[in-house]
Design a protein around this motif. Sequence first.
Motif, short mmCIF file in Angstrom:
data_model
loop_
_atom_site.label_atom_id
_atom_site.label_comp_id
_atom_site.label_asym_id
_atom_site.label_seq_id
_atom_site.Cartn_x
_atom_site.Cartn_y
_atom_site.Cartn_z
N LEU A 42 -89.08 -50.02 -30.72
CA LEU A 42 -87.91 -49.24 -30.46
C LEU A 42 -88.51 -47.77 -30.06
O LEU A 42 -88.11 -47.17 -29.15
CB LEU A 42 -87.15 -48.83 -31.68
CG LEU A 42 -86.42 -50.04 -32.20
CD1 LEU A 42 -85.80 -50.03 -33.70
CD2 LEU A 42 -85.28 -50.61 -31.14
N THR A 43 -89.80 -47.45 -30.52
CA THR A 43 -90.27 -46.07 -30.36
C THR A 43 -91.01 -46.03 -28.90
O THR A 43 -91.35 -45.22 -28.16
CB THR A 43 -91.34 -45.55 -31.22
OG1 THR A 43 -91.93 -46.31 -31.68
CG2 THR A 43 -90.32 -45.20 -32.60
N THR A 44 -91.46 -47.35 -28.53
CA THR A 44 -92.19 -47.60 -27.24
C THR A 44 -91.28 -47.75 -26.03
O THR A 44 -91.46 -47.13 -25.03
CB THR A 44 -93.24 -48.50 -27.13
OG1 THR A 44 -94.02 -48.21 -28.37
CG2 THR A 44 -94.11 -48.76 -26.10
N GLY A 45 -90.04 -48.46 -26.41
CA GLY A 45 -89.31 -49.03 -25.42
C GLY A 45 -89.55 -50.24 -24.76
O GLY A 45 -90.97 -50.58 -24.50
N GLY A 46 -88.75 -50.70 -24.02
CA GLY A 46 -88.86 -52.11 -23.23
C GLY A 46 -87.70 -52.71 -22.94
O GLY A 46 -86.78 -52.60 -23.78
N THR A 47 -87.86 -53.98 -22.43
CA THR A 47 -86.97 -55.01 -22.31
C THR A 47 -87.20 -56.15 -23.42
O THR A 47 -87.99 -56.82 -23.42
CB THR A 47 -86.83 -55.43 -20.80
OG1 THR A 47 -86.89 -54.64 -19.99
CG2 THR A 47 -85.79 -56.39 -20.77
N PRO A 48 -85.90 -56.28 -24.12
CA PRO A 48 -85.82 -57.35 -25.21
C PRO A 48 -86.05 -58.71 -24.57
O PRO A 48 -85.54 -58.78 -23.30
CB PRO A 48 -84.70 -57.07 -25.85
CG PRO A 48 -84.24 -55.65 -25.52
CD PRO A 48 -84.78 -55.35 -24.26
N PRO A 49 -86.49 -59.76 -24.92
CA PRO A 49 -86.63 -61.01 -24.49
C PRO A 49 -85.30 -61.76 -24.24
O PRO A 49 -84.38 -61.27 -25.31
CB PRO A 49 -87.64 -61.93 -25.24
CG PRO A 49 -87.56 -61.12 -26.72
CD PRO A 49 -87.24 -59.47 -26.52
N ASP A 50 -85.17 -62.45 -23.57
CA ASP A 50 -83.93 -63.24 -23.33
C ASP A 50 -83.81 -64.52 -24.48
O ASP A 50 -84.66 -65.40 -24.33
CB ASP A 50 -83.78 -64.12 -21.89
CG ASP A 50 -82.42 -64.68 -21.53
OD1 ASP A 50 -81.64 -64.89 -22.68
OD2 ASP A 50 -82.17 -64.99 -20.48
N PRO A 51 -82.85 -64.46 -25.31
CA PRO A 51 -82.90 -65.46 -26.26
C PRO A 51 -82.37 -66.73 -25.91
O PRO A 51 -82.22 -67.76 -26.57
CB PRO A 51 -82.06 -64.92 -27.33
CG PRO A 51 -80.82 -64.03 -26.65
CD PRO A 51 -81.84 -63.73 -25.27
N GLY A 52 -81.92 -67.04 -24.73
CA GLY A 52 -81.28 -68.32 -24.07
C GLY A 52 -79.90 -68.40 -24.34
O GLY A 52 -79.07 -67.20 -24.90
#
Length: 412
Positions: free
Chosen positions: A96-106
Amino acid sequence: MTGLGRRDFLTAGAGVAAGAAVAGGAGAVLAPVAASAHQAPPGVRAAAAPFHGEHQQGILTPVQRSAAFVALDVTAASRAELADLLKTITERARFLTTGGTPPDPGLTAPPRDSGVLGPTVVPDGLTVTLSAGASLFDGRYGLASARPARLRTMDAFPDDSLRREVCDGDLLLQVCADDRDAVTHAVREIARATRGGMGVRWRQDGFVSPPRPSGTPRNLMGFKDGTSNPDVHDAALMKRLVWAQGTGREPSWTGGGSYHVVRVIRMLVEFWDRVNLHEQENMIGRRRDSGAPLTASAEHDDPHYENDPTGDVIQLDAHIRLANPRTTASADQRMLRRAYNYDGGVDANGTLDMGLVFVAFNQDLDRQFVAVQKRLAGEPLTDYVQPFGGGYYFALPGARDSSDWLGRSMLA
Protein backbone atom coordinates in the motif's frame (compact mmCIF):
# COMPACT_ATOMS: atom_id res chain seq x y z
CA MET A 1 -11.43 -15.35 16.10
CA THR A 2 -9.71 -18.48 17.39
CA GLY A 3 -9.28 -21.97 16.01
CA LEU A 4 -7.81 -20.96 12.65
CA GLY A 5 -4.82 -22.94 11.46
CA ARG A 6 -1.84 -21.08 10.02
CA ARG A 7 -2.80 -21.89 6.44
CA ASP A 8 -6.46 -21.05 7.08
CA PHE A 9 -5.45 -17.80 8.78
CA LEU A 10 -3.52 -16.56 5.77
CA THR A 11 -6.16 -17.83 3.34
CA ALA A 12 -8.92 -16.06 5.26
CA GLY A 13 -6.98 -12.83 5.22
CA ALA A 14 -5.44 -13.20 1.79
CA GLY A 15 -7.13 -10.21 0.12
CA VAL A 16 -4.36 -9.03 -2.11
CA ALA A 17 -1.68 -10.26 0.27
CA ALA A 18 -1.46 -13.71 -1.27
CA GLY A 19 -1.31 -12.53 -4.85
CA ALA A 20 0.11 -9.03 -4.66
CA ALA A 21 3.83 -8.74 -5.25
CA VAL A 22 6.20 -7.19 -2.79
CA ALA A 23 8.47 -4.60 -4.35
CA GLY A 24 11.92 -6.11 -4.64
CA GLY A 25 10.67 -9.62 -3.79
CA ALA A 26 10.57 -12.73 -5.91
CA GLY A 27 7.93 -12.68 -8.62
CA ALA A 28 7.27 -9.00 -8.17
CA VAL A 29 4.92 -7.42 -10.67
CA LEU A 30 5.07 -3.93 -9.21
CA ALA A 31 7.74 -1.36 -9.87
CA PRO A 32 8.63 0.76 -6.83
CA VAL A 33 7.43 4.33 -7.10
CA ALA A 34 10.12 7.00 -6.78
CA ALA A 35 10.19 8.89 -3.50
CA SER A 36 9.39 12.59 -3.35
CA ALA A 37 8.44 15.26 -0.85
CA HIS A 38 5.35 14.81 1.30
CA GLN A 39 2.53 17.28 1.89
CA ALA A 40 1.82 17.67 -1.79
CA PRO A 41 -0.80 20.27 -2.77
CA PRO A 42 -4.40 19.03 -3.13
CA GLY A 43 -4.81 17.10 -6.36
CA VAL A 44 -1.09 16.31 -6.61
CA ARG A 45 -0.36 12.72 -5.60
CA ALA A 46 2.74 12.32 -3.46
CA ALA A 47 5.06 9.41 -4.19
CA ALA A 48 6.11 6.60 -1.89
CA ALA A 49 7.76 7.00 1.49
CA PRO A 50 10.63 4.50 1.91
CA PHE A 51 9.34 1.36 3.64
CA HIS A 52 12.52 -0.56 4.51
CA GLY A 53 15.13 0.47 7.05
CA GLU A 54 16.29 0.38 10.64
CA HIS A 55 13.27 2.44 11.72
CA GLN A 56 9.65 2.44 10.64
CA GLN A 57 8.21 5.15 8.43
CA GLY A 58 5.67 7.56 9.92
CA ILE A 59 7.94 8.66 12.78
CA LEU A 60 10.44 11.08 11.27
CA THR A 61 8.35 11.38 8.09
CA PRO A 62 6.97 14.92 7.57
CA VAL A 63 3.43 15.04 8.94
CA GLN A 64 0.82 14.24 6.30
CA ARG A 65 -2.58 15.91 6.18
CA SER A 66 -4.76 12.96 7.20
CA ALA A 67 -4.44 10.13 9.71
CA ALA A 68 -6.20 7.23 11.40
CA PHE A 69 -5.15 5.67 14.68
CA VAL A 70 -6.55 2.16 14.97
CA ALA A 71 -6.04 0.18 18.19
CA LEU A 72 -6.45 -3.57 17.81
CA ASP A 73 -7.06 -6.60 19.99
CA VAL A 74 -5.21 -9.64 18.67
CA THR A 75 -7.32 -12.81 18.41
CA ALA A 76 -4.66 -15.05 16.84
CA ALA A 77 -4.73 -18.39 18.69
CA SER A 78 -0.99 -19.03 18.95
CA ARG A 79 2.46 -17.51 18.64
CA ALA A 80 2.70 -18.96 15.13
CA GLU A 81 -0.57 -17.26 14.14
CA LEU A 82 0.67 -13.99 15.66
CA ALA A 83 3.75 -14.26 13.46
CA ASP A 84 1.52 -14.85 10.43
CA LEU A 85 -0.56 -11.82 11.40
CA LEU A 86 2.50 -9.56 11.62
CA LYS A 87 3.80 -10.87 8.30
CA THR A 88 0.46 -10.12 6.67
CA ILE A 89 0.34 -6.59 8.08
CA THR A 90 3.88 -6.02 6.79
CA GLU A 91 3.06 -7.37 3.32
CA ARG A 92 -0.06 -5.20 3.06
CA ALA A 93 1.72 -2.09 4.35
CA ARG A 94 4.64 -2.64 1.98
CA PHE A 95 2.32 -2.85 -1.02
CA LEU A 96 0.00 0.00 0.00
CA THR A 97 2.81 2.44 0.76
CA THR A 98 4.68 1.55 -2.46
CA GLY A 99 1.66 1.46 -4.78
CA GLY A 100 0.93 -0.57 -7.88
CA THR A 101 -1.77 -2.47 -9.69
CA PRO A 102 -3.47 -5.31 -7.78
CA PRO A 103 -3.53 -8.63 -9.66
CA ASP A 104 -6.65 -9.73 -11.53
CA PRO A 105 -8.42 -12.39 -9.41
CA GLY A 106 -10.37 -13.81 -12.33
CA LEU A 107 -14.06 -13.74 -13.11
CA THR A 108 -15.44 -15.59 -10.09
CA ALA A 109 -13.27 -14.34 -7.22
CA PRO A 110 -13.85 -11.11 -5.28
CA PRO A 111 -11.70 -8.14 -6.33
CA ARG A 112 -8.26 -8.03 -4.72
CA ASP A 113 -8.75 -4.36 -3.83
CA SER A 114 -11.70 -2.15 -2.88
CA GLY A 115 -11.04 0.20 -5.82
CA VAL A 116 -11.33 3.28 -3.61
CA LEU A 117 -8.16 4.69 -5.21
CA GLY A 118 -9.06 3.48 -8.70
CA PRO A 119 -7.52 0.60 -10.66
CA THR A 120 -3.98 1.45 -9.56
CA VAL A 121 -3.05 2.04 -5.93
CA VAL A 122 -1.14 5.33 -5.60
CA PRO A 123 1.21 5.91 -2.65
CA ASP A 124 -0.10 9.41 -1.80
CA GLY A 125 2.63 9.79 0.83
CA LEU A 126 1.06 6.91 2.79
CA THR A 127 2.88 5.61 5.86
CA VAL A 128 1.82 2.69 8.06
CA THR A 129 3.43 2.50 11.50
CA LEU A 130 2.85 -0.58 13.66
CA SER A 131 3.26 -0.46 17.44
CA ALA A 132 2.69 -2.99 20.22
CA GLY A 133 0.76 -2.35 23.43
CA ALA A 134 1.57 -3.78 26.86
CA SER A 135 -1.22 -6.37 26.68
CA LEU A 136 0.49 -8.13 23.75
CA PHE A 137 3.20 -9.22 26.21
CA ASP A 138 0.91 -11.23 28.49
CA GLY A 139 0.91 -15.04 28.63
CA ARG A 140 -0.85 -15.73 25.32
CA TYR A 141 2.20 -15.67 23.05
CA GLY A 142 5.13 -16.25 25.41
CA LEU A 143 6.30 -12.65 25.10
CA ALA A 144 6.41 -11.63 28.77
CA SER A 145 10.21 -11.55 28.88
CA ALA A 146 10.34 -9.50 25.67
CA ARG A 147 8.19 -6.62 26.95
CA PRO A 148 9.86 -3.20 26.60
CA ALA A 149 10.93 -2.18 30.09
CA ARG A 150 8.68 0.89 30.45
CA LEU A 151 5.68 -0.30 28.45
CA ARG A 152 2.44 -0.49 30.44
CA THR A 153 -1.25 0.39 30.34
CA MET A 154 -1.60 4.14 29.90
CA ASP A 155 -1.37 6.08 33.16
CA ALA A 156 -4.39 8.02 34.40
CA PHE A 157 -3.16 11.48 35.34
CA PRO A 158 -5.06 13.72 37.82
CA ASP A 159 -6.76 15.85 35.15
CA ASP A 160 -7.77 12.93 32.89
CA SER A 161 -11.26 11.54 32.24
CA LEU A 162 -10.17 8.26 30.67
CA ARG A 163 -12.70 5.90 29.14
CA ARG A 164 -10.90 2.58 29.16
CA GLU A 165 -12.92 1.20 26.24
CA VAL A 166 -11.11 3.71 24.02
CA CYS A 167 -7.68 3.18 25.58
CA ASP A 168 -4.80 0.75 25.08
CA GLY A 169 -4.93 -2.34 22.81
CA ASP A 170 -2.54 -5.13 21.76
CA LEU A 171 -1.46 -3.31 18.62
CA LEU A 172 -1.75 0.18 17.16
CA LEU A 173 -1.80 1.07 13.49
CA GLN A 174 -0.92 4.68 12.72
CA VAL A 175 -1.95 5.27 9.10
CA CYS A 176 -1.12 8.67 7.58
CA ALA A 177 -1.37 10.03 4.04
CA ASP A 178 -1.79 13.27 2.16
CA ASP A 179 -5.45 12.56 1.35
CA ARG A 180 -8.34 11.13 3.35
CA ASP A 181 -9.23 8.47 0.77
CA ALA A 182 -5.72 6.97 0.89
CA VAL A 183 -5.99 6.55 4.67
CA THR A 184 -9.47 5.02 4.41
CA HIS A 185 -8.31 2.67 1.66
CA ALA A 186 -5.28 1.48 3.65
CA VAL A 187 -7.26 0.86 6.85
CA ARG A 188 -9.87 -1.07 4.88
CA GLU A 189 -7.34 -3.21 3.00
CA ILE A 190 -5.36 -4.10 6.15
CA ALA A 191 -8.61 -4.97 7.96
CA ARG A 192 -9.66 -7.21 5.07
CA ALA A 193 -6.34 -9.07 5.08
CA THR A 194 -6.24 -9.62 8.85
CA ARG A 195 -9.85 -10.45 9.69
CA GLY A 196 -8.92 -13.79 11.24
CA GLY A 197 -6.21 -12.48 13.54
CA MET A 198 -7.29 -9.18 15.11
CA GLY A 199 -10.26 -6.89 15.67
CA VAL A 200 -10.62 -3.14 16.13
CA ARG A 201 -10.70 -1.95 19.74
CA TRP A 202 -10.99 1.77 19.03
CA ARG A 203 -10.26 4.18 16.19
CA GLN A 204 -9.65 7.90 16.01
CA ASP A 205 -9.23 9.84 12.78
CA GLY A 206 -7.39 13.13 12.54
CA PHE A 207 -6.32 15.91 10.21
CA VAL A 208 -3.62 18.56 10.04
CA SER A 209 -4.63 22.07 9.09
CA PRO A 210 -2.54 23.93 6.50
CA PRO A 211 -0.31 26.68 7.92
CA ARG A 212 -2.42 29.81 8.32
CA PRO A 213 -0.97 32.12 7.20
CA SER A 214 2.45 30.45 7.51
CA GLY A 215 4.66 28.47 9.87
CA THR A 216 3.41 25.67 12.12
CA PRO A 217 -0.20 24.42 11.66
CA ARG A 218 -2.80 25.39 14.26
CA ASN A 219 -4.84 23.28 16.63
CA LEU A 220 -8.58 23.81 17.16
CA MET A 221 -7.95 26.32 19.93
CA GLY A 222 -6.47 28.53 17.24
CA PHE A 223 -2.85 28.32 18.42
CA LYS A 224 0.14 26.94 16.53
CA ASP A 225 0.94 23.43 17.74
CA GLY A 226 4.40 21.83 17.65
CA THR A 227 6.58 24.93 17.29
CA SER A 228 9.41 23.64 19.49
CA ASN A 229 9.68 20.13 18.02
CA PRO A 230 13.26 18.79 17.89
CA ASP A 231 14.98 18.74 14.49
CA VAL A 232 14.32 15.37 12.82
CA HIS A 233 17.31 15.91 10.54
CA ASP A 234 19.70 15.86 13.50
CA ALA A 235 20.59 12.16 13.70
CA ALA A 236 22.43 12.51 17.01
CA LEU A 237 19.44 14.29 18.56
CA MET A 238 17.02 11.63 17.29
CA LYS A 239 19.28 8.94 18.76
CA ARG A 240 19.07 10.71 22.12
CA LEU A 241 15.36 11.57 22.11
CA VAL A 242 13.50 9.14 19.86
CA TRP A 243 15.18 5.79 19.22
CA ALA A 244 15.43 3.01 21.79
CA GLN A 245 18.93 1.53 21.90
CA GLY A 246 18.13 -2.02 23.07
CA THR A 247 20.56 -1.73 25.98
CA GLY A 248 20.34 -1.63 29.77
CA ARG A 249 16.92 -2.71 30.97
CA GLU A 250 15.52 -2.79 27.45
CA PRO A 251 15.40 -6.10 25.53
CA SER A 252 17.91 -6.10 22.67
CA TRP A 253 15.18 -6.42 20.03
CA THR A 254 13.85 -2.94 20.87
CA GLY A 255 16.83 -1.17 19.26
CA GLY A 256 15.52 1.06 16.46
CA GLY A 257 12.02 1.25 17.91
CA SER A 258 10.42 4.03 19.95
CA TYR A 259 7.85 4.52 22.71
CA HIS A 260 4.70 5.71 20.95
CA VAL A 261 2.22 7.76 22.98
CA VAL A 262 -1.27 8.59 21.71
CA ARG A 263 -3.59 10.77 23.78
CA VAL A 264 -7.04 11.75 22.49
CA ILE A 265 -7.90 15.05 24.10
CA ARG A 266 -11.27 16.71 23.80
CA MET A 267 -11.13 20.49 23.70
CA LEU A 268 -14.09 22.23 25.34
CA VAL A 269 -14.12 24.74 22.53
CA GLU A 270 -17.49 26.28 23.31
CA PHE A 271 -16.13 27.39 26.71
CA TRP A 272 -12.73 28.31 25.28
CA ASP A 273 -14.33 30.58 22.70
CA ARG A 274 -15.84 32.67 25.53
CA VAL A 275 -12.43 33.43 27.07
CA ASN A 276 -10.85 36.76 26.17
CA LEU A 277 -7.77 36.61 23.94
CA HIS A 278 -5.42 38.06 26.55
CA GLU A 279 -6.30 35.27 29.00
CA GLN A 280 -5.97 32.62 26.30
CA GLU A 281 -2.51 33.85 25.38
CA ASN A 282 -1.45 33.94 29.03
CA MET A 283 -2.52 30.31 29.51
CA ILE A 284 -0.54 29.20 26.46
CA GLY A 285 2.39 31.64 26.75
CA ARG A 286 2.30 32.58 23.06
CA ARG A 287 0.56 35.07 20.82
CA ARG A 288 -2.29 33.52 18.92
CA ASP A 289 -1.71 35.38 15.65
CA SER A 290 2.02 34.80 15.14
CA GLY A 291 2.80 31.97 17.55
CA ALA A 292 5.59 34.05 19.07
CA PRO A 293 6.39 33.68 22.79
CA LEU A 294 4.94 36.60 24.75
CA THR A 295 8.51 37.74 25.41
CA ALA A 296 9.51 37.74 21.72
CA SER A 297 8.33 38.70 18.24
CA ALA A 298 8.58 35.60 15.98
CA GLU A 299 7.27 32.04 16.29
CA HIS A 300 10.61 30.30 16.70
CA ASP A 301 12.22 32.89 18.97
CA ASP A 302 13.62 31.68 22.28
CA PRO A 303 11.31 32.86 25.11
CA HIS A 304 14.37 33.51 27.32
CA TYR A 305 12.72 32.58 30.59
CA GLU A 306 15.88 33.66 32.39
CA ASN A 307 14.91 37.27 31.63
CA ASP A 308 11.43 36.71 33.09
CA PRO A 309 12.19 34.70 36.24
CA THR A 310 9.05 35.67 38.16
CA GLY A 311 6.63 35.16 35.26
CA ASP A 312 5.68 38.78 34.77
CA VAL A 313 5.25 38.23 31.01
CA ILE A 314 5.02 34.46 30.51
CA GLN A 315 3.25 33.08 33.58
CA LEU A 316 5.12 30.45 35.57
CA ASP A 317 2.22 28.04 34.92
CA ALA A 318 1.85 28.88 31.20
CA HIS A 319 1.66 25.78 29.04
CA ILE A 320 4.85 26.35 27.05
CA ARG A 321 6.84 27.11 30.19
CA LEU A 322 5.76 23.92 31.96
CA ALA A 323 6.00 21.71 28.88
CA ASN A 324 9.49 22.84 27.93
CA PRO A 325 11.32 24.86 30.63
CA ARG A 326 14.38 25.02 28.33
CA THR A 327 16.79 24.15 31.12
CA THR A 328 19.80 21.86 31.00
CA ALA A 329 17.92 19.39 33.18
CA SER A 330 14.87 19.30 30.86
CA ALA A 331 16.76 19.06 27.55
CA ASP A 332 16.48 15.25 27.41
CA GLN A 333 12.77 15.37 28.29
CA ARG A 334 11.81 16.72 24.89
CA MET A 335 9.84 14.40 22.61
CA LEU A 336 8.97 14.27 18.92
CA ARG A 337 5.33 15.22 18.35
CA ARG A 338 3.01 14.44 15.41
CA ALA A 339 -0.21 16.14 16.54
CA TYR A 340 -3.52 15.86 14.66
CA ASN A 341 -6.83 17.66 15.10
CA TYR A 342 -10.09 15.74 15.22
CA ASP A 343 -13.72 16.75 14.70
CA GLY A 344 -16.23 14.19 15.94
CA GLY A 345 -19.39 16.20 15.32
CA VAL A 346 -21.54 16.59 18.44
CA ASP A 347 -22.08 14.50 21.56
CA ALA A 348 -25.39 13.25 22.95
CA ASN A 349 -25.99 16.66 24.53
CA GLY A 350 -25.48 18.54 21.28
CA THR A 351 -22.10 19.89 22.37
CA LEU A 352 -19.31 20.16 19.82
CA ASP A 353 -16.94 17.18 20.05
CA MET A 354 -13.51 18.16 18.76
CA GLY A 355 -9.96 18.32 19.93
CA LEU A 356 -6.46 16.95 19.54
CA VAL A 357 -4.90 13.58 18.86
CA PHE A 358 -1.63 14.11 20.71
CA VAL A 359 1.07 11.81 19.32
CA ALA A 360 4.64 11.63 20.60
CA PHE A 361 7.65 9.38 20.07
CA ASN A 362 10.09 8.95 22.96
CA GLN A 363 13.25 7.04 23.69
CA ASP A 364 12.22 6.70 27.34
CA LEU A 365 8.54 6.91 28.26
CA ASP A 366 9.13 7.93 31.87
CA ARG A 367 12.00 10.35 31.28
CA GLN A 368 10.10 12.20 28.58
CA PHE A 369 6.31 12.02 28.22
CA VAL A 370 5.48 11.07 31.79
CA ALA A 371 7.84 13.64 33.31
CA VAL A 372 6.34 16.40 31.18
CA GLN A 373 2.78 15.29 31.87
CA LYS A 374 3.36 15.38 35.62
CA ARG A 375 4.73 18.90 35.29
CA LEU A 376 1.56 19.98 33.44
CA ALA A 377 -0.76 18.73 36.18
CA GLY A 378 -3.10 21.48 37.33
CA GLU A 379 -2.10 24.02 34.66
CA PRO A 380 -4.84 26.59 33.87
CA LEU A 381 -5.46 24.93 30.50
CA THR A 382 -6.90 21.84 32.23
CA ASP A 383 -10.24 23.66 32.60
CA TYR A 384 -10.62 23.55 28.81
CA VAL A 385 -9.25 20.12 27.83
CA GLN A 386 -10.37 16.60 28.68
CA PRO A 387 -8.03 13.67 27.85
CA PHE A 388 -10.23 10.59 27.44
CA GLY A 389 -8.52 8.00 25.23
CA GLY A 390 -5.33 6.65 23.68
CA GLY A 391 -2.53 4.51 25.01
CA TYR A 392 1.14 3.71 25.40
CA TYR A 393 2.71 1.55 22.68
CA PHE A 394 6.12 0.61 21.40
CA ALA A 395 6.76 1.32 17.70
CA LEU A 396 8.49 -1.79 16.40
CA PRO A 397 11.89 -1.59 14.69
CA GLY A 398 11.68 -1.32 10.91
CA ALA A 399 11.63 -4.11 8.34
CA ARG A 400 15.19 -4.11 6.97
CA ASP A 401 14.45 -5.47 3.49
CA SER A 402 11.85 -7.27 1.38
CA SER A 403 12.37 -10.56 3.23
CA ASP A 404 11.98 -9.00 6.69
CA TRP A 405 8.74 -8.30 8.56
CA LEU A 406 7.65 -6.05 11.42
CA GLY A 407 7.94 -7.83 14.76
CA ARG A 408 10.34 -10.54 13.58
CA SER A 409 13.03 -9.65 16.13
CA MET A 410 10.42 -9.42 18.89
CA LEU A 411 9.32 -13.00 18.23
CA ALA A 412 12.82 -14.41 17.61
